[in-house]
Design an enzyme around this catalytic site. Structure first.
Site, PDB file in Angstrom:
ATOM      1  N   GLU A 515      42.241  29.626  39.747  1.00  0.00           N
ATOM      2  CA  GLU A 515      41.437  30.785  39.850  1.00  0.00           C
ATOM      3  C   GLU A 515      41.569  31.392  41.118  1.00  0.00           C
ATOM      4  O   GLU A 515      41.609  32.735  40.951  1.00  0.00           O
ATOM      5  CB  GLU A 515      39.964  30.234  39.584  1.00  0.00           C
ATOM      6  CG  GLU A 515      39.608  29.796  38.481  1.00  0.00           C
ATOM      7  CD  GLU A 515      39.687  30.386  37.252  1.00  0.00           C
ATOM      8  OE1 GLU A 515      39.921  31.403  37.297  1.00  0.00           O
ATOM      9  OE2 GLU A 515      39.786  29.460  36.108  1.00  0.00           O
ATOM     10  N   ASP A 579      48.653  28.956  37.011  1.00  0.00           N
ATOM     11  CA  ASP A 579      49.142  27.635  36.801  1.00  0.00           C
ATOM     12  C   ASP A 579      50.005  27.007  37.881  1.00  0.00           C
ATOM     13  O   ASP A 579      49.765  26.095  38.449  1.00  0.00           O
ATOM     14  CB  ASP A 579      49.663  27.267  35.291  1.00  0.00           C
ATOM     15  CG  ASP A 579      48.537  27.057  34.355  1.00  0.00           C
ATOM     16  OD1 ASP A 579      47.095  27.232  34.692  1.00  0.00           O
ATOM     17  OD2 ASP A 579      48.732  27.384  33.020  1.00  0.00           O
TER      18      ASP A 579
END
Length: 679
Positions: A515, A579
């Site tokens: 995030e 990611d």
């Protein structure tokens, strides 16, 4: 993670933490276990298969699901908790307060299938009659505005959001929309799958109009009309990959300019009809859409446009009408996703209540599941990951000092929201009746529409949340420059108090890092610390970033999702960048913890695995999944996330740290020849 679709700046993934207490009727979601590992596989050949192989062998997709992830059991657990809350609230009694009355009566009206079936289409008939009564196209705009407020959004989208260049203020937005199928490609591509879906769609629309009372021949003609108009809307729409660039959706203009852009939309009339506050400027997400569809509105007959608007009303309310409508609606879902059977009604009613009264239901949910300890642990984890990302930024060889300073400023400005809002939404003006399901749906939709519209011209409320507390998901919002983790996901398998730091950093640590990295992916990097669309990069640093991002895009475009369909590396670029970056900074945080541990315990093996190996196993455990092929095909076209296999293997093959941890050698599949590295 893929179930939620928010405004364009909401880039979705997950993060979690411990919970204070468990509802006695809810079964805890399973966490990390070595039993999931398939030791017959070499981790350097296919790490995803190694980490998830036995889980996949022992797991089946439930009939009421189109996919099943390792965290789906957490979603099921939360549904059980919410069901218990709602059944208690629905039972009534003298002690019921205003919150329990609303959530209990909405749930009860939904569960009263006998009454819903007895009413048939009659609750919706007044809305259909309003559309049918429009005397001309200008009057039809009045009805379209009404539908926008109480239901779906036919023809286009109208909403409020922060100004792209003054994020502290909220302005009006109009943008492309009006499609029933998942994406524009379903209307304009001629491959076998898309042609088949259009046939299913025509049959679906025909059946729905027949159920609504049209003769068979008229219903068939109505379906052709709907497909023709929606195809025209699709042809005018910007494709999903292009829309990832916020600059391509940045078209601020005066109200008069917007009116002149598409006079057949009667925007001045529409804005008054929806009750928008007076405003002089707005953002038009896709001006070409309105130019082209202006011609469609001109060329199509009034009756054809009425048919299209009636369809939109009918489609949106079908899940809450009598059983024949519910069955017809689910038949289309089956064709798209491969889901074998519809969810139990109680699950659908829980979801409806969460979607309609999420912060009321969420208040009760938080009381049952979430405590101060969990929030504090989460904040500590976020702090550790922010320090790692700061270290990463400071060490980048390709970034200049000027841009590095700006990146640090943005990182320090990121806000963290954990668990639930400081102030819950006030639903006191919303009327919920125990015997009026469709009326409840319309009134709750109207409540939310008017709440959103009323924000236009006002300062941005940065305390507001974009997800409800029970949601099993999380997001980064670029225009708010914040990361948000609802209480619903703050529990295993992502974080487990019983597990070691290696596993937890591979779960919660990695997704917190994910995030945070969204603030610096190919979209997030274009926003400044205040959430304004502003290029704070030097020209050379921007080129260096794009070169590295292109490496990621090209790498993931080579991965096969299902059959002969490959991923769209540009569509999934933001999530893949997050990611990869999230994994690196989470591992950095773990290794710092190991280095700072004076006892040496943090660096010891557990069950034969080093902390670094358990980090990667914890990461792999989060993304184990099985997906029906039909759903995979939908996601290839629409989803910015890669499949679980590539969320794992795509990351580890780019990490020398992984190769070191598992002793992989050059030439093995999990060792990329030209590894990509952005953050």
């Amino acid at each position: 993670m893929r179930a939620f679709r928010l405004l364009p700046f909401f880039l979705v993934l997950v993060a979690i933490v411990s919970f204070a207490q468990t509802a006695p009727s809810a079964k805890a979601a399973p966490g990390f276990s070595l039993d999931n590992i398939d030791k017959s596989v070499d981790p350097c050949v296919d790490f995803y298969q190694y980490a998830c192989g036995n889980w996949m062998k022992n797991s089946e997709i439930p009939a009421d699901r189109s996919s099943w992830q390792s965290f789906s059991e957490l979603d099921e657990r939360n549904l059980d908790i919410e069901r218990g809350i709602l059944e208690k609230a629905a039972s009534g009694g003298a002690g019921r307060d205003a919150i329990d009355q609303k959530i209990g009566d909405l749930y009860s009206s939904c569960m009263d299938e006998k009454t819903v079936n007895a009413k048939g289409i009659s609750p919706l008939q007044p809305e259909l009659d309003r559309v049918a009564a429009a005397k001309d196209k200008a009057a039809l705009i009045d009805e379209i505005a009404h539908v926008h407020v109480v239901g779906p959004s036919p023809l286009f989208n109208f909403y409020s959001n922060s100004d792209l260049h003054n994020a502290d203020m909220v302005i009006a937005y109009v943008d492309q929309g009006g499609l029933s199928l998942p994406d524009r490609d379903y209307y304009i591509k001629d491959d076998e799958r898309m042609v088949e879906m259009r046939k299913h769609f025509v049959a679906y629309v025909t059946e729905m109009f027949t159920l609504a009372g049209q003769p068979a021949s008229q219903a068939a003609d109505s379906a052709k009309t709907v497909l023709r108009i929606e195809t025209a809307l699709a042809q005018a729409s910007m494709d999903r990959t292009m829309r990832r660039d916020p600059k391509k959706r940045d078209h601020k203009m005066t109200r008069d300019e917007a009116v002149a852009l598409a006079p057949n939309f009667y925007f001045n009339r529409f804005f008054v009809d929806v009750g928008a506050p007076a405003f002089t400027e707005l953002n038009v997400g896709n001006p070409d859409f309105f130019k082209q569809v202006n011609g469609v509105v001109e060329s199509e007959s009034l009756d054809s446009l009425k048919t299209y608007v009636s369809w939109y009303v009918l489609r949106a309310r079908a899940p809450w009408l009598s059983q024949p409508f519910v069955d017809a609606d689910f038949k289309m879902r089956q064709a798209l996703t491969g889901q074998k059977q519809i969810q139990d009604r109680w699950k659908r009613c829980v979801d409806l209540t969460d979607g309609s009264l999420g912060e009321a239901l969420g208040q009760r949910y938080v009381e049952v599941t979430f405590g101060a300890e969990g929030k504090q642990r989460m904040l500590k984890m976020v702090d550790a990951l922010e320090k790692s990302l700061d270290d990463d930024i400071q060490s980048l060889s390709w970034m200049s000092e000027e841009t590095r300073k700006q990146a640090k400023t943005k990182l320090q400005a990121i806000r963290n929201k954990i668990g639930y809002p400081d102030v819950y939404r006030d639903y006191s003006s919303l009327t919920i009746k125990r015997d009026d399901l469709l009326g409840n749906v319309a009134r709750s939709t109207e409540f939310e529409s008017k709440r959103e519209i009323a924000k236009i011209g006002k300062p941005l409320d940065r305390k507001e949340w974009g997800m409800t507390p029970p949601t099993v998901n999380a997001y980064y919002n670029a225009s708010f420059n914040e990361i948000v983790f609802p209480a619903g996901i703050l529990q295993p398998p992502f974080f487990d108090n019983k597990m070691d730091d290696g596993v937890n950093f591979g779960g919660i640590g990695l997704v917190i890092g994910h995030e945070l990295t969204h603030g610096f992916d190919d979209q997030g990097r274009k926003f400044d610390p205040q959430g304004n669309l502003h290029d704070w990069w030097t020209e050379q640093d921007g080129k260096e970033f794009e070169k590295r991002a292109s490496c990621v895009a090209d790498e993931y475009s080579s991965f096969v999702a299902v059959d002969d369909l490959k991923l769209n590396g540009r569509l999934t670029l933001g999530e893949n960048t997050a990611d990869n970056g999230g994994a690196r900074i989470a591992l950095m945080a773990l290794e710092r913890m190991i280095a700072d541990d004076k006892t040496g315990k943090e660096g010891q093996k557990i069950d034969g695995y080093t902390p670094e190996q358990r980090f990667f196993l914890g990461f792999g455990r989060v993304w184990c999944e099985k997906v029906r092929p039909e759903q995979s095909r939908v996601w290839v076209v629409t989803d910015p996330h890669s499949p679980g296999k590539y969320r794992v293997d795509g990351v580890v093959q780019n990490m020398p740290e992984f190769q070191k941890a598992w002793g992989c050698k050059a030439g093995q599949p999990m060792v990329a020849e030209n590894a990509c590295h952005v953050w």
